[in-house]
Design an enzyme around this catalytic site. Structure first.
Site, PDB file in Angstrom:
ATOM      1  N   ALA A  85       0.833  -1.208   0.000  1.00 21.77           N
ATOM      2  CA  ALA A  85       0.000   0.000   0.000  1.00 21.77           C
ATOM      3  C   ALA A  85       0.861   1.249   0.000  1.00 21.77           C
ATOM      4  O   ALA A  85       1.997   1.243   0.496  1.00 21.77           O
ATOM      5  CB  ALA A  85      -0.921   0.005   1.221  1.00 21.77           C
ATOM      6  N   ASP A  86       0.330   2.292  -0.580  1.00 21.65           N
ATOM      7  CA  ASP A  86       1.010   3.589  -0.562  1.00 21.65           C
ATOM      8  C   ASP A  86      -0.029   4.706  -0.505  1.00 21.65           C
ATOM      9  O   ASP A  86      -1.083   4.603  -1.140  1.00 21.65           O
ATOM     10  CB  ASP A  86       1.881   3.770  -1.806  1.00 21.65           C
ATOM     11  CG  ASP A  86       2.828   4.945  -1.655  1.00 21.65           C
ATOM     12  OD1 ASP A  86       3.866   4.785  -0.988  1.00 21.65           O
ATOM     13  OD2 ASP A  86       2.517   6.034  -2.177  1.00 21.65           O
ATOM     14  N   THR A  87       0.268   5.753   0.273  1.00 18.35           N
ATOM     15  CA  THR A  87      -0.683   6.857   0.478  1.00 18.35           C
ATOM     16  C   THR A  87      -0.034   8.198   0.138  1.00 18.35           C
ATOM     17  O   THR A  87       1.101   8.453   0.542  1.00 18.35           O
ATOM     18  CB  THR A  87      -1.143   6.887   1.954  1.00 18.35           C
ATOM     19  OG1 THR A  87      -1.742   5.628   2.284  1.00 18.35           O
ATOM     20  CG2 THR A  87      -2.158   7.998   2.208  1.00 18.35           C
TER      21      THR A  87
END
Lengths: 209, 209
Positions: A85-87
């Site tokens: 995941a990446d935000t």
């Protein structure tokens, strides 16, 4: 549908917030953080977080496969599920990652206070089947609109003095003291924390191997 | 503007979630739960939660004033701030409070899954000045739209077996395992947890005595 009882889940992230969310959802998992140097080739925030989530998940799968000798193992239908995941925070097309220092954190928060910005989290799920040695991929992203109340100079200065801002995209954590400035959101709250938990649950539930 | 350093804050609620949120916002406070039998005279959900929050805050103020002899005390400008709150879930005009039992919890969740419902939290702030013996009131409410993914019979049954549902309006807690069914919200997330933290902070900041 995937059989979760025969699937080992790996969270490819060292974010304590993502780990907390996975526990909140009731998943059993292990953490193996990716060691890859992230390469951004995209410009749109949804595509940036999707490609970075894929790089992280792929990197962790490769590390695992390198470290074990598949020919010696009997896996009994065991599968591996890697979640990357990446935000990022986005305002008028400008992508904000984690602030470099206090000044940078001040600038970021000053630029988003009193207005609406977007938080994008991209997620990649990779299923690796030890029997067939096949990989299946699913990448998606969620966008949440976040509207902040106006903040005074002293409110921003006080907030960045708490050090809550440094390891978070956009310079703030919605789940901490900063919540008093969040007027409303539109979308998944946990997507802002760092993992779109509901969408992830639905995608895992519907994952076709 | 109120001087928080000379104000003793009392949270008139025994909800552990509201207490957690007050701590998250950085407030120092004590808890005195109201003992009043709540009387609903309104029918609209925003007015119901507003009147109940007022009853709770008023009840706690009266308990405090009865228990101390004001004529014997020197308060040096000390004020009291009582915060009362009440939360309900509303679907098509039907108000849902806490479920009575497992069947009731099942019915509630079944009636809101796959659709959008509203969560209303009403808040009353009472400021009591020990010098002038004057009371000031501020009552408001916030509404958050919550959209759920469709849930299967077994998902609802599993959720209510966790006992997470019993002390919560509408039969669910957004901050627990139920989060995997929450597709999106529109409004303040913490309003769904039980206290509209950002609005409360703004109202306290702007409170004119």
């Amino acid at each position: 549908m995937i059989n979760l009882e025969k699937t080992k889940i790996i969270l490819a992230s060292q974010s304590p917030r993502r780990s907390e969310l996975m526990k909140q959802a009731g998943y059993e998992f292990e953490i193996i953080a990716s060691t890859i140097e992230e390469k951004i080739t995209q410009t749109k925030p949804n595509l940036v977080v999707e490609e970075l989530s894929l790089q992280k998940a792929d990197n962790v799968l490769n590390m695992i496969l390198k470290s074990i000798d598949l020919s010696l193992m009997a896996f009994d239908d065991l599968s591996l599920m890697i979640i990357g995941a990446d935000t990022v925070v986005s305002k008028n097309g400008n992508i904000m990652v984690k602030p470099k220092d206090r000044e940078n954190a001040y600038e970021m928060i000053h630029s988003i206070q009193g207005q609406t910005h977007q938080v994008y989290t991209g997620v990649t799920i990779i299923i690796y089947d030890f029997n067939t040695r096949e990989k299946s991929y699913k990448t998606f992203s969620e966008c949440t609109n976040v509207t902040l109340y106006p903040m005074t100079h002293s409110e921003i200065t006080h907030y960045i003095s708490t050090s809550d801002c440094y390891d978070k995209a956009g310079g703030y954590g919605i789940q901490g003291e900063f919540a008093v400035y969040v007027k409303e959101i539109n979308g998944d709250y946990n997507n802002v924390v760092g993992l779109p938990l509901a969408r992830l649950y639905q995608e895992i539930k519907n994952f076709k191997e």
